[in-house]
Enzyme design. Structure first.
Site, PDB file in Angstrom:
ATOM      1  N   TYR B 434      47.107  36.073  28.304  1.00  0.00           N
ATOM      2  CA  TYR B 434      47.434  35.743  29.708  1.00  0.00           C
ATOM      3  C   TYR B 434      46.221  35.726  30.638  1.00  0.00           C
ATOM      4  CZ  TYR B 434      48.361  40.877  30.434  1.00  0.00           C
ATOM      5  OH  TYR B 434      48.306  42.229  30.519  1.00  0.00           O
ATOM      6  N   GLU B 435      46.420  35.213  31.821  1.00  0.00           N
ATOM      7  CA  GLU B 435      45.311  34.960  32.766  1.00  0.00           C
ATOM      8  C   GLU B 435      44.248  34.040  32.172  1.00  0.00           C
ATOM      9  OE1 GLU B 435      45.885  35.754  35.640  1.00  0.00           O
ATOM     10  OE2 GLU B 435      47.310  37.393  35.425  1.00  0.00           O
ATOM     11  N   GLY B 436      44.691  33.074  31.389  1.00  0.00           N
ATOM     12  CA  GLY B 436      43.753  32.172  30.716  1.00  0.00           C
ATOM     13  C   GLY B 436      43.424  32.721  29.350  1.00  0.00           C
TER      14      GLY B 436
END
Lengths: 578, 578
Positions: B434-436
């Site tokens: 997550y978050e890239g």
């Protein structure tokens, strides 16, 4: 979602081309009737069973888990029925000897079966997973009477075995075990003690369960030299024996496999083999078990590869650099993105490479047992015994690492139970631990198989690798083969250095073992891929094996040199970490 | 079992010695009143909260998970109460500006707090984890009216925010999102669409929830240039807004964190920043979030290290080679076995090294905001922006890998839920996604931060590393520093080569990005350990940092060169894998 599809084409490539197994089968009377058509038929039937009966139970079994109720254990719904079908189809007897009521087929086909079972449903496959090892153990160590009574159930699968080694204080160190056995008046024994982490220690798949139990006789010396092996059935003469299941573990994965705490209370059992020599007898079973655990890693890797490939070919996110030729729309399939290509190719090349080595080991075991010439049998056994710890450790490391890489392809979806890959990651992790942790495998490989001066393993491996390197001369892979030959020299020098250092610094091999394990595995995968590319070329197969070999040497083979340099560096660990 | 103990001594070492933060604080008016005594007091209080309130909820929260009931979501028992205590203690306002009602303390202390929250209870910490980023986003982009209404709740913690980016077809590729926003007559907007994987999208910790939502205006151009950011509260004027939670995900880990599917139906919202410029506004939040996700990896690594160390110091199995001096009994503690020593030292050195780099990034952000000289601010921001993707990706990779290594120390016990390490392994895995995803971080690092000719990141990093290498002259680490300097040269040449190749082969940096990310991280860990050893020596600290640095360079630093060679090799991926 992608369902599991048994990689029959890949298995056939390994058996028919990479190994060219028929050449050897033809010279072994035991396999006179085995040919590629029969092999393909057996594997196709096994595939159907794994795909249709086992794979659909994998996720539900994980969600439901096992149930413990007042000493009884129930596997997830459908597990017992699937096992019944497995028995009815005759799978347990596949590689058992004809004279014991088995089908007498090669181990090579049995590992094909096992790879599929583990890939389709690791938890389910834990129940019958060690049956063949127990069969071999009884074949070799049980009295005629015990064999007559208990072998048929193992061969036809109506009875399932366990391996009862671990106790709470005795895990990797089996020498610490305390379970006791006393001779009774009728020549049988009474066992008392507690065992932990016993896979399939209690379940509802079969009426009876045959426990193979390590315990100490009253006059046993301490440590591993005082351990004996006993056969302890769950039921004796139709009555419950003194084996009580006190509970099951709650685990990260393989939740459909019952991991039991067993209590033996005056349990009736019989000695297998000689007193105090139980470990040797257990190792007959354990060696097979280690190869089979390696196949779990292969199964997980193959399943992960199938999942990632299917998803990456459908999911569209962002434009790739460069875009595929037929690109349309705002985003490309993620399989077109370089970072995903790297993962996908790694999954493909590692799982295929593992299959070559794993099946090779099985074929060596067949040769070791049924080869006509004694020298051939000895050599095959030596090679198989080097490969076993390597396969156990490196395949299971890879099974876990590749499942994680495949999960990454799915992004956030991969973390959700809606997709099967997170279960694969959880299931795969145990295989790095049981049947001897991977660190213990590394010690076994280096200290028992590669370093001892009289042990033939290192030289046999080197000769295989060197001869394959020479056969790449004049081909597109010649440069890669030269790199492999150089690496082989480094590897041999590293072993030689460790042999010299060992006398004054006995801890050196232990410090180097894990790195050398991975270096050896990477070197052998290089061998496997050179050979695969050559065989494909020689036989005019239309495939991508040369490109896969190039990928292997470009991205994965450098690990071998890296690991050798790590192993041979100069840092010495000091005090324990604080 | 080992309970979580906040590593306060290590944090103080980094803040007081490695960073010598006071030197900088003294020159920043914003931090005129901050000193080491205050910092130590804040961190000790945070430690007490993490150890006493959060850690005990970690395993129960995992077992219980979140409950979804007709649109409402309930966090595990105790989570809401712990959050109430967190708010009452004033933790949400720690690093918020004094003029907004905050305590105005440095980000550096906030990352200390966050590391402890994540280590003690990752799932719980997901709820307040992005609050500070949302605060910064509102500070910078909300109108005065919105700020007046919503900022106080974020500062005092009575309101929790979400980041609503992902939709089922738009994960990594936010440009594909379809959620729509229309201007209403009162100047507000009405939002319609579905969002997926929204952490804390619905829960029972706070009355109101502030959703920061990416959506498209009717006249929006396609792709990322047509995305606007909206503030959408769960409640407006005391009534429910049109935000419906349709369900929560069943996940491999962080089960106590509610991962929600949200449906926006004529939901009332307000524009943040300019139309179509929503991504820039969201990135203010996201950059902080990426650093914080990196701290999750650090938290997991630290927790794993504590667990493994405690267990390895107690569990006895087999005799080590050589046996410890004080050895008694049949078996030694497993911490004495070379393979376990290697794992334990790796856990220790990696987690401590990560902390140096992670805290450095936070201190750079403080300097970038509050530094007196403009050049200093610009330089600090440039360095922080290089470090951010590296910290996000490499720390989370390590968090997972180290959790797995720690689990290995526990053997079979590690796989059972009775011990906490299997949860750490499961929890840690999401942070790589997550978050890239970490692959996207690698692209960000290489293509946006290191390669562009005008970007100062690479030169700034190189100058830091080079100067630290020089300062090792004449010390026990001089040889290691020379190795690091050589590696730095290789790294600079690799970047230069990629800059040249990029024009004709635009895919080259994408192929090299992941390897160069790891090479850069390993190089910077080398820098961190050289600096740690020097500072310890200069200040006469009695510690093991020189030995740790030696271990790092012996066993972990070789990864840097290995990765550069992988990145710069010659193999070109061809067709997609079949």
């Amino acid at each position: 979602m992608q369902n599991y599809q048994a990689p029959l084409d890949e298995m056939r490539f390994v058996i028919e081309h990479w190994l060219d197994a028929r050449q050897d089968w033809e010279r072994m009377p035991a396999f006179a009737e085995v040919d590629y058509s029969l092999a393909a038929q057996v594997l196709a039937e096994a595939a159907r069973f794994a795909e249709e009966r086992l794979a659909p139970l994998n996720a539900p079994g994980d969600r439901q888990g096992c149930r413990y109720e007042a000493g009884r254990v129930f596997a997830p719904d459908g597990f017992a029925d699937a096992y019944k079908a497995y028995v009815e189809a005759g799978w347990p007897s596949l590689a058992c000897a004809v004279e014991s009521g088995g089908q007498g087929l090669p181990q090579l086909l049995n590992v094909g079966l096992l790879e599929m079972l583990y890939a389709a449903n690791h938890a389910w496959a834990m129940y019958p997973g060690i049956a063949h090892g127990a069969y071999e153990c009884l074949q070799q160590f049980a009295s005629d009477g015990l064999r007559a009574e208990y072998l048929p159930g193992l061969v036809d699968g109506t009875c399932l075995p366990t391996m009862c080694l671990t106790e709470s204080q005795a895990g990797s160190d089996v020498g610490l075990l305390r379970c006791r056995a006393e001779l009774a008046e009728d020549g049988s024994y009474r066992l008392d003690g507690n065992k932990l982490f016993i896979s399939g220690g209690e379940h509802d798949l079969t009426e009876d369960i045959l426990h193979l139990v390590l315990a100490r006789l009253p006059d046993a010396p301490p440590g591993t030299a005082g351990i004996s092996l006993f056969l302890v059935p769950k039921r004796v003469d139709g009555l419950a024996n003194g084996v009580i299941c006190d509970g099951i573990e709650h685990k990260m994965g393989i939740k459909g496999s019952a991991t039991c705490s067993l209590r033996f209370e005056r349990a009736k059992g019989w000695l297998l083999g000689e007193p105090h020599k139980g470990l040797a007898a257990m190792f007959v079973m354990m060696n097979g078990a280690r190869l089979h655990v390696g196949l779990q890693g292969l199964g997980h890797a193959e399943f992960a590869w199938q999942q990632a490939r299917a998803y990456a070919g459908e999911r569209r996110q962002m434009r790739a650099v460069p875009r595929p030729k037929d690109a349309v729309g705002a985003a490309d399939v993620i399989a077109a993105h370089p970072a995903m290509q790297r993962i996908l190719m790694t999954l493909k090349v590692q799982s295929q490479g593992m299959r070559m080595l794993g099946f090779w080991a099985a074929h060596l075991l067949d040769t070791a047992e049924h080869g006509v010439e004694s020298a051939q049998r000895v050599e095959a056994l030596a090679l198989a015994s080097v490969l076993t710890p390597l396969i156990k450790a490196c395949f299971t490391d890879q099974g876990f690492q590749l499942a994680s890489q495949a999960l990454q392809v799915f992004g956030g979806y991969g973390y959700c139970s809606e997709y099967p890959i997170e279960q694969t990651l959880r299931d795969s992790r145990i295989a790095m631990i049981y049947e001897g942790t991977n660190e213990i495998q590394a010690n076994d490989l280096l200290l028992r198989k590669l370093l001892p001066v009289g042990a033939p393993g290192a030289a046999l491996l080197a000769s295989q690798v060197r001869s394959e390197c020479r056969r790449a001369e004049g081909t597109a892979l010649q440069g890669r083969a030269e790199d492999l030959a150089v690496l082989l020299g480094e590897w041999e020098r590293a072993l030689q250095t460790l042999r010299q250092e060992q006398a004054e610094q006995p801890q050196r091999p232990y410090e180097a073992a894990v790195d050398l394990l991975h270096a050896t595995a990477s070197m052998l995968q290089g061998y496997a891929w050179l050979r695969a590319a050559r065989v494909s070329r020689e036989r005019g197969l239309v495939d991508e094996r040369e490109a896969s070999a190039q990928f292997f040497f470009r991205y994965l083979f450098p690990e071998a040199g890296h690991r050798i340099r790590l192993a041979m560096g100069d840092w010495k660990p000091g005090a324990f970490p604080q």
